[in-house]
Design a protein around this motif. Sequence first.
Motif, mmCIF file in Angstrom:
data_model
loop_
_atom_site.group_PDB
_atom_site.id
_atom_site.type_symbol
_atom_site.label_atom_id
_atom_site.label_comp_id
_atom_site.label_asym_id
_atom_site.label_seq_id
_atom_site.Cartn_x
_atom_site.Cartn_y
_atom_site.Cartn_z
ATOM 1 N N ARG A 8 42.030 128.737 70.791
ATOM 2 C CA ARG A 8 42.506 128.972 72.241
ATOM 3 C C ARG A 8 41.597 129.894 73.225
ATOM 4 N NH1 ARG A 8 48.529 129.443 73.976
ATOM 5 N NH2 ARG A 8 48.616 127.795 72.878
ATOM 6 N N SER A 9 41.017 130.825 72.326
ATOM 7 C CA SER A 9 39.924 131.819 73.190
ATOM 8 C C SER A 9 38.610 130.972 73.339
ATOM 9 C CB SER A 9 39.858 133.186 72.308
ATOM 10 O OG SER A 9 39.292 132.788 70.802
ATOM 11 N N LEU A 10 38.392 130.190 72.412
ATOM 12 C CA LEU A 10 37.220 129.335 72.605
ATOM 13 C C LEU A 10 37.309 128.418 73.713
ATOM 14 C CD1 LEU A 10 34.286 128.397 71.713
ATOM 15 C CD2 LEU A 10 35.591 127.005 69.839
ATOM 16 N N MET A 11 38.517 127.621 73.697
ATOM 17 C CA MET A 11 38.887 126.827 74.854
ATOM 18 C C MET A 11 38.906 127.465 76.157
ATOM 19 S SD MET A 11 38.845 123.835 73.787
ATOM 20 C CE MET A 11 39.650 122.660 74.642
ATOM 21 N N LYS A 12 39.232 128.801 76.426
ATOM 22 C CA LYS A 12 39.306 129.516 77.282
ATOM 23 C C LYS A 12 38.144 129.861 77.957
ATOM 24 C CE LYS A 12 41.431 133.414 79.465
ATOM 25 N NZ LYS A 12 42.107 134.523 79.577
ATOM 26 N N PHE A 13 37.030 130.190 76.756
ATOM 27 C CA PHE A 13 35.597 130.429 77.028
ATOM 28 C C PHE A 13 34.821 129.361 77.652
ATOM 29 C CE2 PHE A 13 31.327 131.038 75.844
ATOM 30 C CZ PHE A 13 31.040 132.028 76.379
ATOM 31 N N ILE A 14 35.132 128.151 77.152
ATOM 32 C CA ILE A 14 34.545 127.080 77.605
ATOM 33 C C ILE A 14 35.035 126.443 79.032
ATOM 34 C CG2 ILE A 14 34.397 124.659 77.212
ATOM 35 C CD1 ILE A 14 34.135 125.095 74.119
ATOM 36 N N SER A 15 36.302 126.675 79.240
ATOM 37 C CA SER A 15 36.775 126.461 80.523
ATOM 38 C C SER A 15 36.324 127.264 81.603
ATOM 39 C CB SER A 15 38.223 126.198 80.489
ATOM 40 O OG SER A 15 38.933 127.536 80.136
ATOM 41 N N THR A 16 36.226 128.601 81.348
ATOM 42 C CA THR A 16 35.598 129.442 82.144
ATOM 43 C C THR A 16 34.090 129.360 82.632
ATOM 44 O OG1 THR A 16 37.442 131.116 81.399
ATOM 45 C CG2 THR A 16 35.750 132.000 82.694
ATOM 46 N N TYR A 17 33.429 129.323 81.435
ATOM 47 C CA TYR A 17 31.903 129.114 81.708
ATOM 48 C C TYR A 17 31.249 127.959 81.595
ATOM 49 C CZ TYR A 17 32.534 134.108 81.389
ATOM 50 O OH TYR A 17 32.698 135.436 81.392
ATOM 51 N N TRP A 18 32.029 126.776 81.874
ATOM 52 C CA TRP A 18 31.538 125.214 81.464
ATOM 53 C C TRP A 18 30.333 125.062 82.278
ATOM 54 C CZ3 TRP A 18 31.058 121.347 85.108
ATOM 55 C CH2 TRP A 18 31.707 121.696 86.396
ATOM 56 N N LYS A 19 30.233 125.466 83.454
ATOM 57 C CA LYS A 19 29.061 125.192 84.280
ATOM 58 C C LYS A 19 27.685 125.634 83.659
ATOM 59 C CE LYS A 19 31.447 125.199 88.823
ATOM 60 N NZ LYS A 19 31.183 125.772 89.895
ATOM 61 N N GLU A 20 27.785 126.961 83.008
ATOM 62 C CA GLU A 20 26.793 127.807 82.391
ATOM 63 C C GLU A 20 26.582 127.236 81.115
ATOM 64 O OE1 GLU A 20 29.253 129.472 83.640
ATOM 65 O OE2 GLU A 20 28.432 130.713 85.187
#
Length: 126
Positions: free
Chosen positions: A3-15
């Motif tokens: 869940r934390s990985l998905m949150k990280f990806i969804s937050t920083y998907w552009k980067e």
Amino acid sequence: MMRSLMKFISTYWKEIALAGLLFAVSFLWWKDHKGLIDAYDASVESYEIRLKELKKSHQRETERKAEALEDYKTKLQELEMEYTEYQQAVAEAKVERVRDFVTLRQSNPDQLIVEIEAKFGFEHVD
């Protein structure tokens, strides 16, 4: 954790997308650059081989020219020697012929007159 990985990806998907794109472009540029370097190296090697072949060909041609020049000089010397010998033979024959005419004039002048008339087509007038 997922869940934390998905949150990280969804937050920083552009980067992350930008980093992936940068990596892909860098990899493709490196591959293209390596291909150009390989092509350049192959071209240089080909030119070096051609240059060596041209140098060998030039060396052979130079040797043939030198050999031909030596043959020419040798034949020219032979011809000059033949010509000199011929000139000496002609000079000796001329001296001998003059000596014969002088002797004939002193010993038999009438015979000399007959020979001159025959040689040059004169008619003898008495």
